[in-house]
Design an enzyme around this catalytic site. Structure first.
Site, PDB file in Angstrom:
ATOM      1  N   LYS A  71      -6.800  10.074  24.692  1.00  0.00           N
ATOM      2  CA  LYS A  71      -6.802  11.518  24.474  1.00  0.00           C
ATOM      3  C   LYS A  71      -7.228  11.921  23.065  1.00  0.00           C
ATOM      4  O   LYS A  71      -7.664  13.047  22.839  1.00  0.00           O
ATOM      5  CB  LYS A  71      -5.402  12.085  24.736  1.00  0.00           C
ATOM      6  CG  LYS A  71      -4.354  11.641  23.732  1.00  0.00           C
ATOM      7  CD  LYS A  71      -3.040  12.367  23.920  1.00  0.00           C
ATOM      8  CE  LYS A  71      -2.042  11.976  22.836  1.00  0.00           C
ATOM      9  NZ  LYS A  71      -0.796  12.750  22.895  1.00  0.00           N
ATOM     10  N   ILE A 222       7.362   1.266   7.204  1.00  0.00           N
ATOM     11  CA  ILE A 222       6.391   2.344   7.010  1.00  0.00           C
ATOM     12  C   ILE A 222       6.757   3.203   5.813  1.00  0.00           C
ATOM     13  O   ILE A 222       5.905   3.528   4.973  1.00  0.00           O
ATOM     14  CB  ILE A 222       6.294   3.207   8.287  1.00  0.00           C
ATOM     15  CG1 ILE A 222       5.825   2.360   9.471  1.00  0.00           C
ATOM     16  CG2 ILE A 222       5.345   4.383   8.080  1.00  0.00           C
ATOM     17  CD1 ILE A 222       5.900   3.071  10.807  1.00  0.00           C
ATOM     18  N   GLY A 223       8.032   3.574   5.714  1.00  0.00           N
ATOM     19  CA  GLY A 223       8.462   4.428   4.612  1.00  0.00           C
ATOM     20  C   GLY A 223       8.280   3.772   3.264  1.00  0.00           C
ATOM     21  O   GLY A 223       7.812   4.402   2.309  1.00  0.00           O
ATOM     22  N   ASP A 350       3.871  -0.623  22.134  1.00  0.00           N
ATOM     23  CA  ASP A 350       5.048   0.105  21.659  1.00  0.00           C
ATOM     24  C   ASP A 350       5.876   0.730  22.773  1.00  0.00           C
ATOM     25  O   ASP A 350       7.009   1.128  22.539  1.00  0.00           O
ATOM     26  CB  ASP A 350       4.615   1.220  20.687  1.00  0.00           C
ATOM     27  CG  ASP A 350       4.147   0.674  19.354  1.00  0.00           C
ATOM     28  OD1 ASP A 350       4.077  -0.560  19.208  1.00  0.00           O
ATOM     29  OD2 ASP A 350       3.840   1.480  18.449  1.00  0.00           O
ATOM     30  N   HIS A 483      -5.745 -27.077  -4.193  1.00  0.00           N
ATOM     31  CA  HIS A 483      -5.157 -26.778  -5.508  1.00  0.00           C
ATOM     32  C   HIS A 483      -6.228 -26.179  -6.414  1.00  0.00           C
ATOM     33  O   HIS A 483      -7.353 -26.667  -6.447  1.00  0.00           O
ATOM     34  CB  HIS A 483      -4.611 -28.061  -6.134  1.00  0.00           C
ATOM     35  CG  HIS A 483      -4.118 -27.868  -7.535  1.00  0.00           C
ATOM     36  ND1 HIS A 483      -2.893 -27.300  -7.824  1.00  0.00           N
ATOM     37  CD2 HIS A 483      -4.702 -28.152  -8.737  1.00  0.00           C
ATOM     38  CE1 HIS A 483      -2.727 -27.259  -9.128  1.00  0.00           C
ATOM     39  NE2 HIS A 483      -3.815 -27.765  -9.712  1.00  0.00           N
TER      40      HIS A 483
END
Length: 504
Positions: A71, A222-223, A350, A483
């Site tokens: 969308k 996130i904050g 999510d 190294h």
């Protein structure tokens, strides 16, 4: 006489044959969709974020007829548009400014009066976003993915109605639906989000000027990242966190060291405190807070409030109730290896349980498509999903924390190595932090790795690979590392886990 076709599918893990019975296919089509097989999609993906667009591309690569419905009008979801990518652009810019202002002189580089052009900073960020979202459209074309710009809604089993951004509608018929609609920020009662001065992470990406005092509600990933951006650019930042520690999910030792480093940089923390509400008088907010232990009420004043108290699955208006898809009390779609309770409907990212991370969604997207193509082919190892906080220094971890292992009654060993003893870190004058391994007492199998320090987000990949393949700390320790590199700290921490480090 029945007609069959045979296709060789490359799932990425193994090859499998699919046999299609065309007579049965036509029977199902006419029964449920009243359309011809030529109009039938194999997969419709609702959502074009990291999980959704990756799933769509994988489906295209496996020869499926696939449509992705998004969308927003641009692909990439929250991550590319108003999340991971633009935030990292601002983190990088603000870090360069911080270095020029405070660190260059220590290296003999003299820069007088460095300044920040906020407008140009945002323009650079926006250009990056535009290039990457446009790149996904190119990948869609390359892999034969049909892209519908509009709102997708499940109206029946095997049917997705698309309300296009131009107002037109169309029902797409499909054998499988993948829900990949992501998440959105949550807020708190008494706080009116306007994305100008009372903002979520979205508004924090577009502030036109540096706040004088930014009150950050929530000490999560996130904050803290966005708070770091504006603190480096000159804002006073105060973090109000309900829990007794910041960086939920991180190992306690790492979280403690992380907070000390941010405090040293100038960030202030008020822990175990609840926000009661806020009022605005002119350009100033008065935020009322309550101490969880004492119940004492006090106030803070600031010109910008950043509300970062978590995210919630975006499932509104998807039509889940129409087809009976089960959702838990937190609003997450219930799944078993991506399958919902309704045959032919899957969910990833999510909107399902687990960490809300772009790379987790990508892995689930590929696994679900592989399972659609060949049942049982797709798999996600949730013990090998890394988390990263892109502040400076960074935090990164994978696997179990000490607190989790103790709660589970698992006997474990700990090995640590400080960056202060690493030659590359000393050369770069970036010595904060350490690498920490946790391994099983009896088998030495790596159970978790936690890194606090510069480039932790890159270094953690070695530990993720080790956990994916069931490696021991000795396996990592006996692997030659170049190294001088920061990765030698990973090797030495592994050595400290099964035996002793050399350089500490």
């Amino acid at each position: 006489m029945q007609r069959f076709s045979v296709r060789l599918l490359n799932t990425g893990r193994h090859n499998a044959f699919r046999v299609q019975n065309y007579r049965n296919r036509f029977t199902l089509s006419s029964r449920f969709y009243a359309t011809t097989s030529a109009e039938m999609n194999d997969v419709v993906v609702i959502g074009g974020g990291p999980g959704g667009y990756v799933a769509a591309i994988k489906a295209g690569q496996l020869g499926m007829k696939v449509t992705c419905v998004e969308k927003r009008g641009t692909l990439g979801g929250t991550c590319l548009n108003v999340g991971c990518i633009p935030s990292k652009a601002l983190l990088h810019t603000s870090h360069m400014y911080e270095e020029a202002k405070h660190s260059f002189a220590n290296h003999g580089i003299l820069v007088d009066n460095p300044r920040v052009d906020i407008e140009k900073m945002h323009k650079t960020k926006d250009n990056t976003v535009k290039q990457l979202t446009g790149g996904i459209e190119h990948l869609f074309k390359k892999n034969g993915v049909n892209y519908e710009k509009g709102y997708g809604k499940i109206v029946a089993p095997g049917q997705v109605e698309v309300t296009r951004n131009d107002g037109t509608k169309q029902v797409i018929n499909t054998k499988n639906i993948v829900i990949a609609t992501g998440s959105e920020p949550t807020s708190l009662p008494g706080l009116e989000i306007d994305e100008k001065t009372c903002i979520t992470s979205t508004g924090a990406l577009a502030l036109p000027k540096v706040p004088k005092h930014l009150i950050l509600i929530g000490g999560g990933v996130i904050g803290l990242e966005m708070g770091s951006v504006w603190m480096r650019l000159g804002a006073q930042v105060t973090v109000v966190e309900f829990m007794p520690a910041i960086a939920a999910g991180a190992d306690k030792e790492v979280a403690t060291a992380f907070q000390k480093a941010l405090t040293k940089q100038g960030m202030k923390f008020i822990l175990e405190t609840a926000v009661q509400g806020a009022t605005k008088n002119g350009d100033i907010y008065t935020v009322t807070i309550k101490d969880n232990k004492t119940g004492n009420i006090s106030t803070l004043e600031g010109d910008v409030i950043l509300v970062s108290v978590g995210r919630k699955p975006f499932t509104e208006g998807l039509g889940l109730e129409t087809v009976g898809v089960n959702v838990n009390k937190r609003g997450m779609v219930e799944t078993d290896h991506g399958k919902t309770n309704v045959p032919g409907i899957w969910a990833i990212g999510d909107v399902v349980a687990g960490p809300m991370l772009a790379h987790k969604a990508e892995e689930e997207g590929i696994a679900v498509i592989e399972n659609i193509a060949t049942p049982g082919a797709g798999h996600v190892n949730y013990d090998a999903i890394p988390s990263v906080i892109y502040t400076h220094p960074e935090c990164a971890w994978v696997g179990k924390t000490e607190e989790q292992l103790k709660a589970e009654g698992v006997k474990y060993k700990v090995g640590k190595f400080p960056f202060a003893a690493n030659s590359r870190a000393k050369t770069n004058v970036e010595t904060d932090g350490f690498v920490k391994f946790l391994s099983d007492v009896e088998t030495d199998r790596i159970l978790g790795c936690h890194i606090f320090g510069v480039n932790a987000g890159e270094l953690i990949a070695e530990a993720v690979l080790a956990i994916e393949y069931g490696a021991s700390s000795e396996d990592v320790a006996r692997t030659c590392h170049a190294h001088p590199t920061l990765s030698e700290a990973v090797k030495e921490a592994a050595m400290a886990t099964y035996d002793k480090p050399i350089h500490f």
